[in-house]
Motif scaffolding. Structure first.
Motif, mmCIF file in Angstrom:
data_model
loop_
_atom_site.group_PDB
_atom_site.id
_atom_site.type_symbol
_atom_site.label_atom_id
_atom_site.label_comp_id
_atom_site.label_asym_id
_atom_site.label_seq_id
_atom_site.Cartn_x
_atom_site.Cartn_y
_atom_site.Cartn_z
ATOM 1 N N TRP A 103 0.852 -1.180 0.000
ATOM 2 C CA TRP A 103 0.000 0.000 0.000
ATOM 3 C C TRP A 103 0.893 1.236 0.000
ATOM 4 O O TRP A 103 1.758 1.377 0.857
ATOM 5 N N ILE A 104 0.692 2.113 -0.951
ATOM 6 C CA ILE A 104 1.434 3.361 -1.014
ATOM 7 C C ILE A 104 0.444 4.477 -0.694
ATOM 8 O O ILE A 104 -0.395 4.827 -1.522
ATOM 9 N N GLY A 105 0.504 4.984 0.512
ATOM 10 C CA GLY A 105 -0.385 6.062 0.940
ATOM 11 C C GLY A 105 0.198 7.399 0.515
ATOM 12 O O GLY A 105 0.826 8.084 1.307
ATOM 13 N N ALA A 106 -0.026 7.747 -0.730
ATOM 14 C CA ALA A 106 0.642 8.917 -1.294
ATOM 15 C C ALA A 106 -0.054 10.232 -0.992
ATOM 16 O O ALA A 106 0.566 11.279 -1.078
ATOM 17 N N CYS A 107 -1.297 10.201 -0.671
ATOM 18 C CA CYS A 107 -2.004 11.456 -0.419
ATOM 19 C C CYS A 107 -3.002 11.237 0.712
ATOM 20 O O CYS A 107 -4.201 11.161 0.488
ATOM 21 N N VAL A 108 -2.480 11.154 1.915
ATOM 22 C CA VAL A 108 -3.343 10.869 3.052
ATOM 23 C C VAL A 108 -3.999 12.123 3.617
ATOM 24 O O VAL A 108 -4.982 12.032 4.336
ATOM 25 N N HIS A 109 -3.458 13.279 3.298
ATOM 26 C CA HIS A 109 -4.047 14.550 3.720
ATOM 27 C C HIS A 109 -4.373 15.362 2.473
ATOM 28 O O HIS A 109 -3.491 15.615 1.647
ATOM 29 N N GLY A 110 -5.606 15.753 2.332
ATOM 30 C CA GLY A 110 -6.062 16.421 1.126
ATOM 31 C C GLY A 110 -5.367 17.721 0.799
ATOM 32 O O GLY A 110 -5.337 18.150 -0.358
ATOM 33 N N ASP A 111 -4.774 18.373 1.784
ATOM 34 C CA ASP A 111 -4.123 19.657 1.522
ATOM 35 C C ASP A 111 -2.616 19.517 1.268
ATOM 36 O O ASP A 111 -1.909 20.503 1.183
ATOM 37 N N GLU A 112 -2.134 18.293 1.126
ATOM 38 C CA GLU A 112 -0.720 18.053 0.839
ATOM 39 C C GLU A 112 -0.610 17.522 -0.585
ATOM 40 O O GLU A 112 -0.799 16.342 -0.850
ATOM 41 N N THR A 113 -0.295 18.404 -1.513
ATOM 42 C CA THR A 113 -0.359 18.058 -2.936
ATOM 43 C C THR A 113 0.834 17.254 -3.431
ATOM 44 O O THR A 113 0.735 16.597 -4.456
ATOM 45 N N SER A 114 1.962 17.288 -2.750
ATOM 46 C CA SER A 114 3.147 16.596 -3.272
ATOM 47 C C SER A 114 2.925 15.091 -3.366
ATOM 48 O O SER A 114 3.454 14.441 -4.266
ATOM 49 N N GLY A 115 2.144 14.515 -2.479
ATOM 50 C CA GLY A 115 1.866 13.080 -2.535
ATOM 51 C C GLY A 115 1.117 12.687 -3.787
ATOM 52 O O GLY A 115 1.392 11.647 -4.394
ATOM 53 N N SER A 116 0.170 13.506 -4.211
ATOM 54 C CA SER A 116 -0.583 13.224 -5.431
ATOM 55 C C SER A 116 0.319 13.262 -6.645
ATOM 56 O O SER A 116 0.245 12.397 -7.516
ATOM 57 N N ASP A 117 1.169 14.276 -6.723
ATOM 58 C CA ASP A 117 2.083 14.376 -7.861
ATOM 59 C C ASP A 117 3.076 13.221 -7.872
ATOM 60 O O ASP A 117 3.396 12.668 -8.924
ATOM 61 N N ALA A 118 3.557 12.827 -6.698
ATOM 62 C CA ALA A 118 4.488 11.694 -6.603
ATOM 63 C C ALA A 118 3.791 10.401 -7.012
ATOM 64 O O ALA A 118 4.372 9.568 -7.718
ATOM 65 N N ALA A 119 2.534 10.224 -6.584
ATOM 66 C CA ALA A 119 1.786 9.023 -6.954
ATOM 67 C C ALA A 119 1.600 8.945 -8.462
ATOM 68 O O ALA A 119 1.718 7.871 -9.054
ATOM 69 N N LEU A 120 1.318 10.075 -9.086
ATOM 70 C CA LEU A 120 1.154 10.098 -10.536
ATOM 71 C C LEU A 120 2.459 9.737 -11.238
ATOM 72 O O LEU A 120 2.461 8.941 -12.179
ATOM 73 N N ALA A 121 3.568 10.276 -10.769
ATOM 74 C CA ALA A 121 4.871 9.949 -11.364
ATOM 75 C C ALA A 121 5.178 8.459 -11.218
ATOM 76 O O ALA A 121 5.642 7.808 -12.158
ATOM 77 N N LEU A 122 4.900 7.904 -10.033
ATOM 78 C CA LEU A 122 5.146 6.477 -9.805
ATOM 79 C C LEU A 122 4.229 5.622 -10.669
ATOM 80 O O LEU A 122 4.665 4.637 -11.264
ATOM 81 N N LEU A 123 2.948 5.993 -10.766
ATOM 82 C CA LEU A 123 2.001 5.237 -11.584
ATOM 83 C C LEU A 123 2.427 5.239 -13.050
ATOM 84 O O LEU A 123 2.413 4.193 -13.709
ATOM 85 N N GLU A 124 2.816 6.397 -13.567
ATOM 86 C CA GLU A 124 3.276 6.470 -14.959
ATOM 87 C C GLU A 124 4.462 5.537 -15.183
ATOM 88 O O GLU A 124 4.522 4.829 -16.178
ATOM 89 N N ARG A 125 5.389 5.559 -14.256
ATOM 90 C CA ARG A 125 6.586 4.713 -14.367
ATOM 91 C C ARG A 125 6.225 3.226 -14.336
ATOM 92 O O ARG A 125 6.648 2.451 -15.189
ATOM 93 N N MET A 126 5.449 2.815 -13.344
ATOM 94 C CA MET A 126 5.139 1.399 -13.187
ATOM 95 C C MET A 126 4.212 0.895 -14.295
ATOM 96 O O MET A 126 4.224 -0.288 -14.616
ATOM 97 N N ALA A 127 3.438 1.779 -14.902
ATOM 98 C CA ALA A 127 2.514 1.379 -15.962
ATOM 99 C C ALA A 127 3.213 1.154 -17.286
ATOM 100 O O ALA A 127 2.703 0.417 -18.130
ATOM 101 N N SER A 128 4.400 1.754 -17.469
ATOM 102 C CA SER A 128 4.990 1.697 -18.803
ATOM 103 C C SER A 128 6.460 1.313 -18.873
ATOM 104 O O SER A 128 6.931 0.932 -19.944
ATOM 105 N N ALA A 129 7.197 1.397 -17.791
ATOM 106 C CA ALA A 129 8.641 1.136 -17.842
ATOM 107 C C ALA A 129 8.925 -0.315 -18.220
ATOM 108 O O ALA A 129 8.166 -1.226 -17.862
#
Length: 144
Positions: A103-129
């Motif tokens: 479980w990667i809890g990348a955005c556990v607090h709604g006002d902390e945007t860096s987790g969402s951006d990091a999750a998107l970067a990780l998802l893009e990588r794992m989906a296509s690398a």
């Protein structure tokens, strides 16, 4: 015991490397992705990659969809019901050959945007690398 922890350490290291070194650099005037853009990006990645299934498990207080990306080897993603059954047997004490679920809890607090951006970067990588480390991680693990 140490042998079982090595895959976890390798996955954690891979995630740290991806999040720290492979995410696109931001310009000084760039802004984090807003919720609608994140939702659209997650849906687009899930539609285009057999490694990703997207589960909408609820709705936020503001009516936005709450999403969970399930990432793994394509054959596991194609049989999520089988994966859930295997995990249930494992939880009941049966010895089964099951992937490690992380479980990667990348955005556990709604006002902390860096987790969402990091999750998107990780998802893009794992989906296509196509590198060996990513492929081995997807064979051994399922990321949530």
């Amino acid at each position: 015991m140490i042998r079982r922890s090595l895959p976890i350490a390798a996955v954690c290291l891979l995630c740290l490397l991806v999040l720290s070194g492979l995410a696109p650099a931001r310009s000084a005037d760039s802004v984090p992705a807003d919720p609608a853009a994140l939702t659209a990006a997650f849906r687009s990645i899930a539609e285009s990659s057999p490694r990703v299934a997207l589960i909408e498990y609820g709705e936020s207080y503001e009516g936005r969809p709450l999403l969970c990306a399930v990432v793994g080897a394509p054959e596991r993603i194609a049989d999520l019901d089988g994966l859930l059954a295997t995990r249930a047997r494992h939880a009941a004490g049966e010895a089964v050959d099951a992937p490690l679920v992380i479980w990667i809890g990348a955005c556990v607090h709604g006002d902390e945007t860096s987790g969402s951006d990091a999750a998107l970067a990780l998802l893009e990588r794992m989906a296509s690398a196509k590198d060996l480390a990513t492929l081995e991680t997807l064979e051994r693990c399922v990321l949530l």
